[in-house]
Design a protein around this motif. Structure first.
Motif, short mmCIF file in Angstrom:
data_model
loop_
_atom_site.label_atom_id
_atom_site.label_comp_id
_atom_site.label_asym_id
_atom_site.label_seq_id
_atom_site.Cartn_x
_atom_site.Cartn_y
_atom_site.Cartn_z
N ARG A 188 0.81 -1.20 0.00
CA ARG A 188 0.00 0.00 0.00
C ARG A 188 0.85 1.26 0.00
NH1 ARG A 188 -2.30 -2.18 4.83
NH2 ARG A 188 -1.62 -0.20 5.56
N GLY A 189 2.06 1.21 0.57
CA GLY A 189 2.93 2.36 0.52
C GLY A 189 4.03 2.13 -0.50
N ARG A 190 4.54 3.22 -1.07
CA ARG A 190 5.61 3.08 -2.05
C ARG A 190 6.49 4.32 -2.05
NH1 ARG A 190 0.90 4.15 -4.10
NH2 ARG A 190 0.58 5.82 -5.58
N ALA A 191 7.74 4.10 -2.41
CA ALA A 191 8.70 5.19 -2.54
C ALA A 191 8.99 5.38 -4.02
CB ALA A 191 9.99 4.87 -1.79
N GLY A 192 9.00 6.61 -4.47
CA GLY A 192 9.34 6.93 -5.86
C GLY A 192 10.43 7.97 -5.87
N GLU A 193 11.38 7.80 -6.77
CA GLU A 193 12.49 8.75 -6.84
C GLU A 193 12.04 10.09 -7.41
OE1 GLU A 193 16.11 7.52 -8.68
OE2 GLU A 193 15.94 5.51 -7.87
N GLY A 194 12.64 11.15 -6.89
CA GLY A 194 12.46 12.46 -7.50
C GLY A 194 13.14 12.45 -8.86
N LYS A 195 12.49 13.01 -9.87
CA LYS A 195 13.01 12.98 -11.24
C LYS A 195 13.13 14.40 -11.78
CE LYS A 195 11.40 8.45 -12.37
NZ LYS A 195 10.37 7.76 -11.73
N PRO A 196 14.05 14.61 -12.73
CA PRO A 196 14.25 15.96 -13.27
C PRO A 196 12.99 16.62 -13.80
CG PRO A 196 16.03 14.54 -13.99
CD PRO A 196 15.02 13.66 -13.28
N ASP A 197 12.08 15.87 -14.42
CA ASP A 197 10.89 16.51 -14.97
C ASP A 197 9.93 17.00 -13.89
OD1 ASP A 197 9.99 13.98 -14.19
OD2 ASP A 197 8.75 13.69 -15.96
N GLN A 198 10.19 16.67 -12.61
CA GLN A 198 9.37 17.14 -11.50
C GLN A 198 9.93 18.43 -10.89
OE1 GLN A 198 9.80 13.70 -8.99
NE2 GLN A 198 7.96 12.75 -9.79
N LEU A 199 11.14 18.83 -11.30
CA LEU A 199 11.86 19.91 -10.63
C LEU A 199 11.85 21.18 -11.47
CD1 LEU A 199 14.82 17.63 -9.58
CD2 LEU A 199 12.80 18.20 -8.22
N SER A 200 11.45 22.29 -10.86
CA SER A 200 11.26 23.54 -11.61
C SER A 200 12.54 24.06 -12.24
CB SER A 200 10.67 24.61 -10.69
OG SER A 200 11.58 24.95 -9.65
N PHE A 201 13.69 23.82 -11.64
CA PHE A 201 14.92 24.40 -12.18
C PHE A 201 15.37 23.74 -13.48
CE2 PHE A 201 16.11 21.48 -8.74
CZ PHE A 201 16.90 20.57 -9.42
#
Length: 195
Positions: A1-14
């Motif tokens: 039910r829980g999951r970890a997902g990596e932060g990815k460049p397309d999620q980051l405003s810079f």
């Protein structure tokens, strides 16, 4: 039910340039500058003994996540460079603000920061932002020290948010029924309705 997902460049405003690069070479140079400024090699909390880069967000920068779930948190490093984060989900339907700098922030440590919970199941969009306000170091139990802190000061780095993993949980129908039961008369009444 829980999951970890990596932060990815397309999620980051810079990673979104105001003007597109004019050539492939210019695009590569821009990407290298962004990665150099916005990553820090440190421990990988999900693989003991390994290192990997963390994303670094500076004041005013955002990370956006589209997810399906009822709770949202993120894994971060909190230390003397921590700031204030705010989060809006679904255009502001749910909001939170978290001061990450606390009395123990004179050293860096892992932390899970809960942003929102008890959202209805389904698709949501969250925008996490590092606020520009500079945190007040007087809350620290003692002044930071050590080579990492000295390098931070020497390089004139600003407060930042360390981001590696988003943590999303989808609660079950049973869990939601128990929570509704507690709100309507305690755990006993929830058990009677379910049984």
């Amino acid at each position: 039910r829980g999951r970890a997902g990596e932060g990815k460049p397309d999620q980051l405003s810079f990673f979104y340039a105001k003007e597109p690069p004019r050539s492939a070479a210019e695009a590569d140079a821009l990407r290298q500058r962004l990665v150099q400024r916005h990553t820090q090699l440190d421990m990988n909390p999900l693989a003991n003994g390994e290192q990997r880069p963390w994303w670094l967000l500076y004041a005013g920068e955002t990370a956006t996540l589209r997810f399906s779930g009822t709770r949202l948190a993120f894994l971060t490093m909190i230390g003397p460079d921590a700031g204030v984060v705010s989060c809006e989900v679904d255009g502001g339907r749910w909001r939170c603000r978290r001061q990450l700098l606390d009395r123990w922030s004179y050293f860096w440590r892992l932390a899970v920061v809960l942003l929102v919970e008890e959202m209805p199941p389904g698709e949501h969009t969250a925008v996490l932002r590092l606020e520009p306000e500079v945190p007040d170091p007087s809350v620290l139990r003692r002044p930071p020290s050590g080579p990492h802190w000295e390098a931070f000061r020497r390089e004139g780095k600003a407060h930042k948010l360390w981001l590696m993993h988003w943590l999303v949980e989808e609660s079950s129908e049973l869990e939601r029924a128990v929570v509704r039961g507690r709100a309507g008369g305690g755990a006993g009444s929830a058990a009677r309705r379910l049984g």
